[in-house]
Motif scaffolding. Sequence first.
Motif, PDB file in Angstrom:
ATOM      1  N   ALA A 151     -14.175  20.437 -62.301  1.00  0.00           N
ATOM      2  CA  ALA A 151     -15.534  20.919 -62.103  1.00  0.00           C
ATOM      3  C   ALA A 151     -15.706  22.297 -62.718  1.00  0.00           C
ATOM      4  N   LEU A 152     -14.702  23.147 -62.555  1.00  0.00           N
ATOM      5  CA  LEU A 152     -14.771  24.485 -63.127  1.00  0.00           C
ATOM      6  C   LEU A 152     -14.835  24.439 -64.647  1.00  0.00           C
TER       7      LEU A 152
ATOM      8  N   TYR B  65     -18.813  18.331 -51.220  1.00  0.00           N
ATOM      9  CA  TYR B  65     -18.303  19.160 -52.317  1.00  0.00           C
ATOM     10  C   TYR B  65     -19.456  20.067 -52.742  1.00  0.00           C
ATOM     11  N   GLU B  66     -19.293  21.361 -52.541  1.00  0.00           N
ATOM     12  CA  GLU B  66     -20.348  22.330 -52.844  1.00  0.00           C
ATOM     13  C   GLU B  66     -19.797  23.411 -53.768  1.00  0.00           C
ATOM     14  N   VAL B  67     -20.620  23.818 -54.717  1.00  0.00           N
ATOM     15  CA  VAL B  67     -20.228  24.847 -55.675  1.00  0.00           C
ATOM     16  C   VAL B  67     -21.256  25.965 -55.663  1.00  0.00           C
TER      17      VAL B  67
ATOM     18  N   GLY C 285     -11.162  19.970 -58.506  1.00  0.00           N
ATOM     19  CA  GLY C 285     -11.955  21.190 -58.448  1.00  0.00           C
ATOM     20  C   GLY C 285     -11.899  21.931 -59.769  1.00  0.00           C
TER      21      GLY C 285
ATOM     22  N   CYS D 139     -15.646  26.708 -55.140  1.00  0.00           N
ATOM     23  CA  CYS D 139     -15.723  25.275 -54.855  1.00  0.00           C
ATOM     24  C   CYS D 139     -15.248  25.046 -53.422  1.00  0.00           C
ATOM     25  N   ARG D 140     -16.061  24.388 -52.636  1.00  0.00           N
ATOM     26  CA  ARG D 140     -15.706  24.053 -51.251  1.00  0.00           C
ATOM     27  C   ARG D 140     -15.872  22.551 -51.072  1.00  0.00           C
ATOM     28  N   LEU D 141     -14.791  21.874 -50.727  1.00  0.00           N
ATOM     29  CA  LEU D 141     -14.831  20.427 -50.604  1.00  0.00           C
ATOM     30  C   LEU D 141     -13.970  19.958 -49.446  1.00  0.00           C
TER      31      LEU D 141
ATOM     32  N   TRP E 160     -23.292  14.438 -59.736  1.00  0.00           N
ATOM     33  CA  TRP E 160     -23.463  15.875 -59.548  1.00  0.00           C
ATOM     34  C   TRP E 160     -24.947  16.189 -59.499  1.00  0.00           C
TER      35      TRP E 160
ATOM     36  N   SER F 150     -23.772  20.509 -56.364  1.00  0.00           N
ATOM     37  CA  SER F 150     -23.111  19.775 -55.286  1.00  0.00           C
ATOM     38  C   SER F 150     -22.803  18.377 -55.796  1.00  0.00           C
TER      39      SER F 150
END
Length: 211
Positions: free
Chosen positions: A195-196, A108-110, A192, A92-94, A127, A119
């Motif tokens: 999201a996981l 926010y990218e996954v 995050g 996860c990158r946010l 999402w 994303s």
Amino acid sequence: CPASLAAPLVFTMLQRTRVSKGSSVFWGNASLDGRLSHLLEGLNVTQVLPLEPPDVWARRQQEVTTYLLYFSQLVKLFSKERPINYTQSLCCRLGCRLFPNGTAHSFYEVTLNGTAFLSFHVPNATWERRWPGGDAVAAFAERELMKYPKTTRDLQHFLNTTCVGILRAQSAETGKQSGRSHAPLVLGLILGTFALLGMAAGIFLCTGGSC
């Protein structure tokens, strides 16, 4: 290197999770304007920059640990029902960027196993699938995440308001207006993990079966 005056200020959080044989391993970090601000190693998250007072930060640490433990237990439960013999890697990158003209951009990218997976579209708090071919796992994860409107609204607020506010407080032009609390800083890590949780459901329920 210090950011140039023409470059945007950036706050970025990176959270990685490796799932293998029912076990989860977590690591990641956060950086504020090029400076390391947080570290995540296993279930331990530490504040490198003194952005929150010790008592407030202690509560944030406990919240992150609770969510990561919850995720680990969920993975163990799913793996008993549908064992997977290979490793799954989630990232996860946010964060957000503040440009010199005052405009901002949040993201926010996954990724799953190195491939774009989901994303978060910040303007309308939704999402979106990024997995090529409309994979059933991504579709299921997307549906699961959208079942929690409070979470999506909180994430939208974090990215649009809290994250950008942190950057404004760092800029020389608005430094005198930095009286707002940094308390929700670690909310990004917590969200995050939400999201996981949704992705875990998609991955482990859809792999080898029907969603």
